[in-house]
Design a protein around this motif. Structure first.
Motif, mmCIF file in Angstrom:
data_model
loop_
_atom_site.group_PDB
_atom_site.id
_atom_site.type_symbol
_atom_site.label_atom_id
_atom_site.label_comp_id
_atom_site.label_asym_id
_atom_site.label_seq_id
_atom_site.Cartn_x
_atom_site.Cartn_y
_atom_site.Cartn_z
ATOM 1 N N UNK A 106 0.819 -1.215 0.000
ATOM 2 C CA UNK A 106 0.000 0.000 0.000
ATOM 3 C C UNK A 106 0.848 1.259 0.000
ATOM 4 N N UNK A 107 2.053 1.213 0.595
ATOM 5 C CA UNK A 107 2.931 2.390 0.581
ATOM 6 C C UNK A 107 3.314 2.754 -0.847
ATOM 7 N N UNK A 108 3.654 1.744 -1.649
ATOM 8 C CA UNK A 108 4.017 1.982 -3.043
ATOM 9 C C UNK A 108 2.797 2.427 -3.850
ATOM 10 N N UNK A 109 1.634 1.834 -3.567
ATOM 11 C CA UNK A 109 0.405 2.217 -4.269
ATOM 12 C C UNK A 109 0.035 3.670 -3.964
ATOM 13 N N UNK A 110 0.157 4.061 -2.705
ATOM 14 C CA UNK A 110 -0.157 5.437 -2.318
ATOM 15 C C UNK A 110 0.740 6.428 -3.040
ATOM 16 N N UNK A 111 2.051 6.174 -3.018
ATOM 17 C CA UNK A 111 2.986 7.109 -3.641
ATOM 18 C C UNK A 111 2.877 7.087 -5.166
ATOM 19 N N UNK A 112 2.439 5.973 -5.730
ATOM 20 C CA UNK A 112 2.195 5.911 -7.166
ATOM 21 C C UNK A 112 1.027 6.819 -7.546
ATOM 22 N N UNK A 113 -0.008 6.854 -6.706
ATOM 23 C CA UNK A 113 -1.144 7.739 -6.951
ATOM 24 C C UNK A 113 -0.746 9.208 -6.783
ATOM 25 N N UNK A 114 0.130 9.486 -5.820
ATOM 26 C CA UNK A 114 0.569 10.861 -5.579
ATOM 27 C C UNK A 114 1.544 11.342 -6.653
ATOM 28 N N UNK A 115 2.397 10.423 -7.144
ATOM 29 C CA UNK A 115 3.436 10.787 -8.121
ATOM 30 C C UNK A 115 3.432 9.772 -9.272
ATOM 31 N N UNK A 116 2.400 9.816 -10.112
ATOM 32 C CA UNK A 116 2.273 8.793 -11.168
ATOM 33 C C UNK A 116 3.394 8.811 -12.203
ATOM 34 N N UNK A 117 4.081 9.927 -12.361
ATOM 35 C CA UNK A 117 5.092 10.040 -13.418
ATOM 36 C C UNK A 117 6.496 9.651 -12.962
ATOM 37 N N UNK A 118 6.674 9.398 -11.675
ATOM 38 C CA UNK A 118 8.008 9.060 -11.178
ATOM 39 C C UNK A 118 8.321 7.573 -11.378
ATOM 40 N N UNK A 119 9.591 7.286 -11.538
ATOM 41 C CA UNK A 119 10.026 5.901 -11.671
ATOM 42 C C UNK A 119 9.822 5.168 -10.348
ATOM 43 N N UNK A 120 9.398 3.912 -10.432
ATOM 44 C CA UNK A 120 9.134 3.099 -9.236
ATOM 45 C C UNK A 120 10.053 1.878 -9.230
ATOM 46 N N UNK A 121 10.439 1.485 -8.053
ATOM 47 C CA UNK A 121 11.239 0.280 -7.862
ATOM 48 C C UNK A 121 10.567 -0.538 -6.769
ATOM 49 N N UNK A 122 10.089 -1.724 -7.128
ATOM 50 C CA UNK A 122 9.368 -2.543 -6.147
ATOM 51 C C UNK A 122 10.349 -3.346 -5.300
ATOM 52 N N UNK A 123 10.168 -3.249 -3.988
ATOM 53 C CA UNK A 123 11.000 -3.956 -3.022
ATOM 54 C C UNK A 123 10.191 -5.066 -2.353
#
Length: 351
Positions: free
Chosen positions: A41-58
């Protein structure tokens, strides 16, 4: 990727992720390129807040709470092998990512394996002292040993004066390279009309989040007034339901929640440290219900009560009629939340 900084909050409730929001915005404002690294959920929340930023799943730490607060410590011990495995795995993921990409620095909010000896790595925590009952000496020693692997440790609080974390954020250990950076909050105070008599903002790991929701929902039909209930469950789509006097959201964006907090005459929330920073930034009053068995939240709630900032009660004992106690408290004091990000981020410029 020059001036790229990995921001990695722990997925334990939503507090670690939400307090990273102002950090990510500050990095963007100063022309850094943040990469969000987390899970669940932490990654999902920040994805909604910053959809254009690169994500790295841990990998997930797989933190689960006991149904009975008194079993919290033993449940955490049972989770320990899975947590250690996740820490070792995330360390390998970060090492491999840095081998393939140019990164200027790392900011880890309580993710113990997200650091590197080759680039500046920052650990964010408000717990230089980790409370765990009669084993606090051991949990604190283990935590400090982990912090020493980082270049710096940023504590989101003030060293003196407007201190919110109490003894949690203080230490005389000079080997930790600590910087108290001030209160972190994603919110700004605004003038708005009060349209809800009661706001309930739920958060934290299961099953305690659901148990508190069930406990409160049984009492809400008898509440004389309008209620806003934010369940704190991040899903693909935002869902709203109105039943009787209760308006329910599965989750809210930061912008929505910023307004919602200030549209409620009374508030109920957990006593997690991020929630306290938000309440202080917005100068609000609230009733605090600590997560059962979580020593940190119990300490913070009791401290707020002792200092006359907010009433508190154990989850299983709370009744809505206790909300009348809020008027007997002073609320959270205004805090200076201006963080000198430019100075802090010089660490990633080699200055």
């Amino acid at each position: 990727m020059p001036n790229t900084v990995i921001v990695a909050p722990l997925n334990w409730g939503l507090g670690h992720a939400t307090r990273c929001i102002p950090i990510i915005k500050a990095l963007q404002a100063l022309d850094y390129e943040p990469i969000i690294a987390s899970d669940g959920m932490a990654l999902e929340l920040l994805t909604k807040e910053f959809p254009d930023l690169q994500k790295l799943e841990l990998p997930s730490y797989n933190i689960e709470y006991a149904k009975e607060g008194r079993n919290f410590k033993w449940k955490m011990l049972a989770n320990l092998p899975a947590m250690i495995d996740a820490i070792l795995t995330e360390k390998k993921i970060i090492k491999a990512f840095l081998k393939e990409n140019e990164v200027s620095g790392i900011i880890s909010d309580n993710r113990l394996g997200v650091y590197s000896k080759k680039i500046p790595s920052v650990f964010i925590t408000h717990q230089l002292n980790v409370l765990s009952g009669n084993t606090s000496w051991l949990s604190t020693a283990l935590h400090k040993n982990a912090i020493r692997k980082f270049t710096e440790c940023w504590v989101p609080d003030f060293q003196h004066g407007q201190n919110l974390s109490g003894k949690l954020g203080k230490s005389n250990d000079r080997t930790l390279r600590v910087k108290h950076i001030g209160v972190l909050s994603r919110f700004e105070k605004v003038e708005t009309e009060k349209i809800f008599d009661l706001g309930i903002v739920l958060s934290g790991p299961e099953p305690q989040r659901s148990l508190l929701q069930e406990h409160l929902e049984k009492q809400l039909p008898d509440f004389n007034g309008s209620v806003l209930l934010v369940r704190g469950i991040i899903e693909a789509e935002q869902k709203t339901q109105i039943a009787g006097n209760v308006t329910t959201y599965n989750f809210m964006t930061s912008e929505q929640l910023e307004l919602a907090y200030q549209q409620c005459k009374l508030l109920i929330c957990r006593s997690g440290y991020t929630s306290l920073m938000d309440l202080a930034k917005l100068e609000l009053s609230a009733f605090l219900i600590p997560t059962p068995g979580q020593f940190e939240q119990e300490y913070l709630a009791k401290r707020c009560k002792r200092l006359g900032m907010a009433p508190m009660e154990k989850q299983e004992r709370f009744e809505l009629k206790q909300l009348n106690e809020i008027k007997l408290y002073n609320g959270f004091p205004k805090v200076d939340a201006d963080v000198n990000w430019k100075k802090l981020f010089r660490l990633f410029d080699g200055k």
